[in-house]
Design a protein around this motif. Structure first.
Motif, PDB file in Angstrom:
ATOM      1  N   MET A   1       1.026  -1.307  -0.042  1.00  0.00           N
ATOM      2  CA  MET A   1      -0.060   0.021   0.196  1.00  0.00           C
ATOM      3  C   MET A   1       0.760   1.424  -0.180  1.00  0.00           C
ATOM      4  O   MET A   1       0.293   2.178  -0.423  1.00  0.00           O
ATOM      5  CB  MET A   1      -0.807  -0.167   1.257  1.00  0.00           C
ATOM      6  N   ASP A   2       2.050   1.243   0.599  1.00  0.00           N
ATOM      7  CA  ASP A   2       2.934   2.470   0.688  1.00  0.00           C
ATOM      8  C   ASP A   2       2.158   3.624   1.068  1.00  0.00           C
ATOM      9  O   ASP A   2       2.394   4.864   0.557  1.00  0.00           O
ATOM     10  CB  ASP A   2       3.610   2.555  -0.839  1.00  0.00           C
ATOM     11  N   CYS A   3       1.659   3.666   2.308  1.00  0.00           N
ATOM     12  CA  CYS A   3       0.815   4.756   2.872  1.00  0.00           C
ATOM     13  C   CYS A   3       1.803   5.700   3.380  1.00  0.00           C
ATOM     14  O   CYS A   3       1.477   6.865   3.443  1.00  0.00           O
ATOM     15  CB  CYS A   3      -0.123   4.309   3.576  1.00  0.00           C
ATOM     16  N   GLY A   4       2.800   5.309   4.052  1.00  0.00           N
ATOM     17  CA  GLY A   4       4.054   6.138   4.564  1.00  0.00           C
ATOM     18  C   GLY A   4       3.627   6.457   6.207  1.00  0.00           C
ATOM     19  O   GLY A   4       4.402   7.050   6.760  1.00  0.00           O
ATOM     20  N   ILE A   5       2.559   5.720   6.717  1.00  0.00           N
ATOM     21  CA  ILE A   5       2.367   6.186   8.159  1.00  0.00           C
ATOM     22  C   ILE A   5       3.536   5.480   8.860  1.00  0.00           C
ATOM     23  O   ILE A   5       4.109   6.234  10.047  1.00  0.00           O
ATOM     24  CB  ILE A   5       1.126   5.336   8.751  1.00  0.00           C
ATOM     25  N   CYS A   6       4.052   4.427   8.584  1.00  0.00           N
ATOM     26  CA  CYS A   6       5.044   4.026   9.591  1.00  0.00           C
ATOM     27  C   CYS A   6       6.202   4.921   9.201  1.00  0.00           C
ATOM     28  O   CYS A   6       6.963   4.901  10.474  1.00  0.00           O
ATOM     29  CB  CYS A   6       5.735   2.363   8.811  1.00  0.00           C
ATOM     30  N   SER A   7       6.506   5.309   8.268  1.00  0.00           N
ATOM     31  CA  SER A   7       7.931   6.088   8.183  1.00  0.00           C
ATOM     32  C   SER A   7       7.568   7.505   8.956  1.00  0.00           C
ATOM     33  O   SER A   7       8.723   8.111   9.344  1.00  0.00           O
ATOM     34  CB  SER A   7       8.029   6.352   6.662  1.00  0.00           C
ATOM     35  N   SER A   8       6.401   7.860   8.963  1.00  0.00           N
ATOM     36  CA  SER A   8       6.230   9.114   9.689  1.00  0.00           C
ATOM     37  C   SER A   8       6.280   9.015  11.386  1.00  0.00           C
ATOM     38  O   SER A   8       6.798   9.835  12.139  1.00  0.00           O
ATOM     39  CB  SER A   8       4.880   9.492   9.519  1.00  0.00           C
ATOM     40  N   VAL A   9       6.514   7.710  11.807  1.00  0.00           N
ATOM     41  CA  VAL A   9       6.592   7.545  13.240  1.00  0.00           C
ATOM     42  C   VAL A   9       8.014   6.799  13.535  1.00  0.00           C
ATOM     43  O   VAL A   9       8.247   6.665  14.675  1.00  0.00           O
ATOM     44  CB  VAL A   9       5.473   6.552  13.737  1.00  0.00           C
ATOM     45  N   CYS A  10       8.735   6.519  12.415  1.00  0.00           N
ATOM     46  CA  CYS A  10      10.338   5.860  12.605  1.00  0.00           C
ATOM     47  C   CYS A  10      11.076   7.074  13.432  1.00  0.00           C
ATOM     48  O   CYS A  10      11.353   7.830  12.609  1.00  0.00           O
ATOM     49  CB  CYS A  10      10.549   5.326  11.372  1.00  0.00           C
ATOM     50  N   PRO A  11      11.343   6.974  14.630  1.00  0.00           N
ATOM     51  CA  PRO A  11      12.448   7.764  15.159  1.00  0.00           C
ATOM     52  C   PRO A  11      13.830   7.695  14.620  1.00  0.00           C
ATOM     53  O   PRO A  11      14.573   8.907  14.624  1.00  0.00           O
ATOM     54  CB  PRO A  11      12.353   7.237  16.622  1.00  0.00           C
ATOM     55  N   SER A  12      14.265   6.688  13.795  1.00  0.00           N
ATOM     56  CA  SER A  12      15.734   6.735  13.395  1.00  0.00           C
ATOM     57  C   SER A  12      15.769   6.823  12.012  1.00  0.00           C
ATOM     58  O   SER A  12      16.881   6.909  11.617  1.00  0.00           O
ATOM     59  CB  SER A  12      16.345   5.021  13.783  1.00  0.00           C
ATOM     60  N   GLY A  13      14.613   6.829  11.172  1.00  0.00           N
ATOM     61  CA  GLY A  13      14.660   7.129   9.790  1.00  0.00           C
ATOM     62  C   GLY A  13      14.918   5.968   9.139  1.00  0.00           C
ATOM     63  O   GLY A  13      15.505   6.055   7.916  1.00  0.00           O
ATOM     64  N   ALA A  14      14.919   4.567   9.530  1.00  0.00           N
ATOM     65  CA  ALA A  14      14.915   3.796   8.875  1.00  0.00           C
ATOM     66  C   ALA A  14      13.838   3.263   8.065  1.00  0.00           C
ATOM     67  O   ALA A  14      14.275   2.749   6.692  1.00  0.00           O
ATOM     68  CB  ALA A  14      15.036   2.410   9.845  1.00  0.00           C
ATOM     69  N   LEU A  15      12.832   3.805   7.988  1.00  0.00           N
ATOM     70  CA  LEU A  15      11.757   3.684   6.979  1.00  0.00           C
ATOM     71  C   LEU A  15      11.531   5.114   6.364  1.00  0.00           C
ATOM     72  O   LEU A  15      11.544   6.135   6.936  1.00  0.00           O
ATOM     73  CB  LEU A  15      10.455   3.128   7.607  1.00  0.00           C
ATOM     74  N   SER A  16      11.328   5.017   4.999  1.00  0.00           N
ATOM     75  CA  SER A  16      11.310   6.261   4.067  1.00  0.00           C
ATOM     76  C   SER A  16      10.298   6.059   3.065  1.00  0.00           C
ATOM     77  O   SER A  16      10.306   4.977   2.466  1.00  0.00           O
ATOM     78  CB  SER A  16      12.662   6.811   3.723  1.00  0.00           C
ATOM     79  N   CYS A  17       9.834   7.113   2.752  1.00  0.00           N
ATOM     80  CA  CYS A  17       8.754   6.828   1.664  1.00  0.00           C
ATOM     81  C   CYS A  17       8.843   8.215   0.856  1.00  0.00           C
ATOM     82  O   CYS A  17       8.137   9.211   1.353  1.00  0.00           O
ATOM     83  CB  CYS A  17       7.138   6.579   1.908  1.00  0.00           C
ATOM     84  N   GLY A  18       9.383   8.340  -0.335  1.00  0.00           N
ATOM     85  CA  GLY A  18       9.485   9.674  -0.940  1.00  0.00           C
ATOM     86  C   GLY A  18       9.520   9.406  -2.367  1.00  0.00           C
ATOM     87  O   GLY A  18       9.699   8.366  -3.041  1.00  0.00           O
ATOM     88  N   ALA A  19       9.702  10.588  -3.175  1.00  0.00           N
ATOM     89  CA  ALA A  19       9.894  10.710  -4.506  1.00  0.00           C
ATOM     90  C   ALA A  19      11.368  10.112  -4.858  1.00  0.00           C
ATOM     91  O   ALA A  19      12.142   9.811  -3.887  1.00  0.00           O
ATOM     92  CB  ALA A  19      10.186  12.288  -4.859  1.00  0.00           C
ATOM     93  N   PRO A  20      11.684   9.349  -6.026  1.00  0.00           N
ATOM     94  CA  PRO A  20      10.686   9.587  -7.042  1.00  0.00           C
ATOM     95  C   PRO A  20       9.641   8.558  -7.321  1.00  0.00           C
ATOM     96  O   PRO A  20       8.618   8.724  -8.015  1.00  0.00           O
ATOM     97  CB  PRO A  20      11.661   9.363  -8.494  1.00  0.00           C
TER      98      PRO A  20
END
Length: 50
Positions: free
Chosen positions: A1-20
């Protein structure tokens, strides 16, 4: 689904969702195993295997 909710709560930046391509990316080296991503995933798509 790649909604990005998980990346918004990740304190270490291990998860990211972005361009391109807006696909979720995971960097194991940065993960601190806080499990916050697991708790917020609306589809239970994230799991932890030790």
């Amino acid at each position: 689904m790649d909604c990005g909710i998980c990346s918004s709560v990740c304190p270490s930046g291990a998860l990211s969702c972005g361009a391109p391509n807006w696909q979720l990316q995971f960097d194991l080296r940065r993960c601190v195993v806080c499990e916050q991503c697991i708790a917020v995933c609306p589809l239970d798509a994230i799991s932890l295997s030790l």
